[in-house]
Design a protein around this motif. Structure first.
Motif, mmCIF file in Angstrom:
data_model
loop_
_atom_site.group_PDB
_atom_site.id
_atom_site.type_symbol
_atom_site.label_atom_id
_atom_site.label_comp_id
_atom_site.label_asym_id
_atom_site.label_seq_id
_atom_site.Cartn_x
_atom_site.Cartn_y
_atom_site.Cartn_z
ATOM 1 N N TYR A 4 36.987 39.001 42.699
ATOM 2 C CA TYR A 4 36.289 39.510 41.509
ATOM 3 C C TYR A 4 35.370 38.424 40.989
ATOM 4 O O TYR A 4 35.609 37.236 41.219
ATOM 5 C CB TYR A 4 37.277 39.855 40.389
ATOM 6 N N GLU A 10 36.347 43.484 34.740
ATOM 7 C CA GLU A 10 36.343 44.498 35.802
ATOM 8 C C GLU A 10 37.666 45.280 35.870
ATOM 9 O O GLU A 10 37.687 46.421 36.305
ATOM 10 C CB GLU A 10 36.038 43.843 37.154
ATOM 11 N N ARG A 118 29.127 40.599 40.591
ATOM 12 C CA ARG A 118 30.333 41.440 40.725
ATOM 13 C C ARG A 118 30.284 42.226 42.037
ATOM 14 O O ARG A 118 31.288 42.360 42.734
ATOM 15 C CB ARG A 118 30.433 42.439 39.567
ATOM 16 N N HIS A 257 31.899 51.707 41.471
ATOM 17 C CA HIS A 257 32.314 51.424 40.092
ATOM 18 C C HIS A 257 31.065 51.163 39.253
ATOM 19 O O HIS A 257 30.254 50.294 39.597
ATOM 20 C CB HIS A 257 33.197 50.176 40.039
ATOM 21 N N ASN A 259 29.292 49.576 36.127
ATOM 22 C CA ASN A 259 29.555 48.469 35.202
ATOM 23 C C ASN A 259 29.537 49.024 33.780
ATOM 24 O O ASN A 259 28.568 48.899 33.044
ATOM 25 C CB ASN A 259 28.524 47.352 35.408
ATOM 26 N N ARG A 316 40.111 47.560 40.120
ATOM 27 C CA ARG A 316 39.082 47.763 39.080
ATOM 28 C C ARG A 316 39.357 49.085 38.358
ATOM 29 O O ARG A 316 39.838 50.045 38.965
ATOM 30 C CB ARG A 316 37.674 47.768 39.706
ATOM 31 N N HIS A 318 36.889 50.475 36.166
ATOM 32 C CA HIS A 318 35.650 51.124 35.716
ATOM 33 C C HIS A 318 35.429 52.431 36.494
ATOM 34 O O HIS A 318 35.714 52.522 37.682
ATOM 35 C CB HIS A 318 34.454 50.176 35.906
#
Ligand code: DLL
Length: 434
Positions: A4, A10, A118, A257, A259, A316, A318
Motif C-alpha cells: 500500500y 486505503e 497508490r 478501487h 480513491n 482495501r 474503497h
C-alpha cells in the motif's frame, strides 16, 4: 504480500470514509460557491445554497457539470484559485471545438501523485522497482500522472513517453524495467515488436503493467499478460478530474478501487439524471472533494459503469467501479442497434484474433454500412480466396450472435492497420461527417 502507499486511508472503515467525504464536500461546496461564479450561478438556478448540503446524502440537490460547461467556461471560468497559485495545466485530446483544460496548484499535483503512487503500490511496486512510463508526456495526463506517482513512491522512473518502440525495449532490457505504464494497445504493440526483435518475455524483467486511458477487454489482458510475462492492472481517470489514478486495480483484478477520499462517485440514469442504487448500470458522475484550483462538482463523465462495495481480498475498503462498459455518448447506433466496440473486441479475442482492428461505419442512402477490418496473425494469412472467405464469414456470424447485426468482415494483412502509441483509433464513423 499486498503493498500500500497510504494504508490507513486505503483500508479505512467505511464509516470513517463517509465522515471524510461529508466534511470535505461541505468545504468544497462553500469553496465553489465563494470562488466560482459560473457554478454559483448554476446552483442559484437550481435553487440550492451551500447550507442545503449537510452531507453526501444531499449531493443530488447540486446541479451537474458536463463537458459542455467546461467548453462554455473555457479557459478560466471554473477556476477556484488565482492563476498565480496555479502551476500546471493539462488538456484533453479533443479534436473538435475547444479543448478542455484542467488547472492544478501544488496541492492538486500532490494529491494526484498520491493517487498514482497508490495504483503503483497496488500493482506490487516499491522503491526497488524500475518504472517505465510509456504514456505520452505533454498535455495528455498519462505521462505526467504515472511519472509523479512513480517518483513519489520512490521507483527509478524512466520517463520514456510513447513511441520509438525499439528504443523502449532496449531501455527496458538495459535498465531492467520491472513495471510498464502505457495504454493497453501500446502494450500489445510493444509485445509485437519484442517478438519481431527475436525476443520473448524471458528476455525482459517486467513483472507488472499499469494500463488504462482506453477500453480494453479481459481477453486483451490475458494476451498482454502472456506476451510480456506480467500481471496487467487497469487504471482509470480523466483529465477533468486530474488524470490517471481516480481509480485503480489491486491484486484481485476485479474492478478498480475509486480513491473515495478524493473523489465521490455516483451512478445516474443518463437520460433522466436520477441517481441509481449501487449495483445498477448507468453513467458515472464524480465530485472532486479535495481539489483546490479546478474542483468539479457532479461532473458527468459519460462513462457507463457499475459501482460495487464489497470485501476485497486486498484489504482495501474503497468502493470499486467495473471497467467502463462504453460511453453514453460514443456508443455506436448502427441500423438502430446499440454497439459497443468492446463487444467486438471480445469476439475477436475469443476467436484467436489480435486487438488490431478497426470499425468503419458509413451511410449509403438510408442504410448504415458496418465494416470491421481485422488483421490476421502472420501465420494465418492464406493465399486461397476460399479459406479467407470462410474465415470472414465465421467471424461475421460470431459478431452477429453477439451484436444482433451482421458486419462485413475484412481480414487484412498483418501490420496493415495503423499502430497506436497512445489511445487506439478503433472507430471511424463517417456518418458524422455528412
Ligand atoms: O485517459 C487519463 C488516463 C491516463 C487514464 C492514463 C488512465 C491512464 P482523458 O484523455 O481525459 O484522460 O480520457 C478520459 O478515457 O472518460 C474514459 O472514457 C477513458 N478511460 C480512461 N481510463 C480508462 C480505462 C485519460 N481504464 C476517458 N478503461 C475516460 C476504459 C478508460 N476507459
Amino acid at each position: 504480500m499486498e503493498k500500500y502507499f497510504q494504508k490507513d486511508i486505503e483500508c479505512a472503515d467505511v464509516q470513517t470514509i463517509k465522515g471524510w467525504q461529508n466534511e470535505k464536500l461541505l468545504r468544497q461546496v462553500r469553496n465553489v460557491w465563494d470562488n466560482v461564479p459560473y457554478y454559483r450561478n448554476l446552483m442559484e438556478k437550481a435553487g440550492v445554497i451551500p447550507e442545503d448540503i449537510k452531507s453526501v446524502d444531499d449531493i443530488s440537490k447540486l446541479p451537474f457539470l458536463s463537458k459542455a460547461d467546461l467548453r462554455d467556461a473555457y479557459p478560466y471560468g471554473l477556476l477556484a484559485r488565482p492563476l498565480s497559485e496555479c502551476v500546471r495545466i493539462h488538456s484533453t485530446s479533443g479534436t473538435t471545438g475547444k479543448r478542455v483544460i484542467a488547472f492544478y496548484n501544488r496541492h492538486d499535483i500532490d494529491l494526484w501523485n498520491d493517487c498514482c503512487s497508490r495504483a503503483l503500490a497496488a500493482a506490487g511496486a516499491d522503491e526497488n522497482d524500475v518504472c517505465q512510463v510509456a504514456y505520452g508526456y505533454g498535455l495528455f495526463t498519462g505521462g505526467a500522472g504515472l511519472d509523479g506517482g512513480s517518483h513519489k513512491l520512490g521507483c527509478l522512473t524512466l520517463p520514456m513517453s510513447s513511441g520509438n518502440t525499439e528504443r523502449q525495449i532496449q531501455f527496458m532490457r538495459d535498465l531492467g524495467a520491472t513495471v510498464l505504464c502505457c495504454t493497453p494497445s501500446y502494450a500489445v504493440y510493444i509485445g509485437e515488436v519484442l517478438h519481431e526483435m527475436g525476443l520473448s518475455a524471458d528476455d525482459i524483467k517486467l513483472k507488472a503493467g499499469i494500463f488504462g486511458a482506453e477500453p480494453w477487454t479481459e481477453e486483451m489482458r490475458r494476451d498482454i499478460e502472456k506476451t510480456l510475462g506480467i500481471k496487467a492492472y487497469d487504471i482509470y481517470g480523466l483529465t477533468e478530474l486530474s488524470g490517471p489514478g481516480v481509480a485503480f486495480e489491486c491484486s484481485a483484478q476485479s474492478g478498480m478501487h475509486i480513491n473515495e477520499d478524493h473523489f465521490y462517485a455516483e451512478i445516474i440514469d443518463p437520460d433522466t439524471g436520477e441517481v441509481l442504487p449501487e449495483g445498477e448500470k448507468g453513467e458515472l458522475v464524480f465530485t472532486s472533494l479535495d481539489k483546490e484550483a479546478f474542483p468539479l462538482l457532479r461532473y458527468r463523465t459519460r462513462d457507463i459503469c457499475v459501482l460495487k462495495r464489497e470485501k476485497c481480498p486486498c484489504g482495501r475498503t474503497h468502493i470499486k467501479m467495473c471497467k467502463p462498459m462504453g460511453r453514453s455518448d460514443d456508443m455506436l447506433i448502427i441500423r438502430g442497434v446499440n454497439v459497443f466496440p468492446s463487444q467486438i473486441e471480445t469476439v475477436l479475442m475469443k476467436m484467436g484474433y489480435s486487438a488490431n482492428y478497426q470499425i468503419v461505419v458509413d451511410r449509403v442512402g438510408a442504410t448504415d454500412t458496418f465494416d470491421v477490418y481485422v488483421e490476421l496473425p502472420g501465420d494465418q494469412f492464406s493465399d486461397t480466396v476460399r479459406e479467407m472467405t470462410e474465415k470472414e464469414s465465421a467471424l461475421s456470424g460470431a459478431l452477429k450472435t453477439m451484436l444482433g447485426i451482421n458486419p462485413k468482415v475484412h481480414l487484412v494483412q498483418p501490420k496493415s492497420i495503423t499502430r497506436s502509441e497512445g489511445k487506439a483509433v478503433r472507430v471511424i464513423d463517417k456518418r458524422k461527417l455528412v
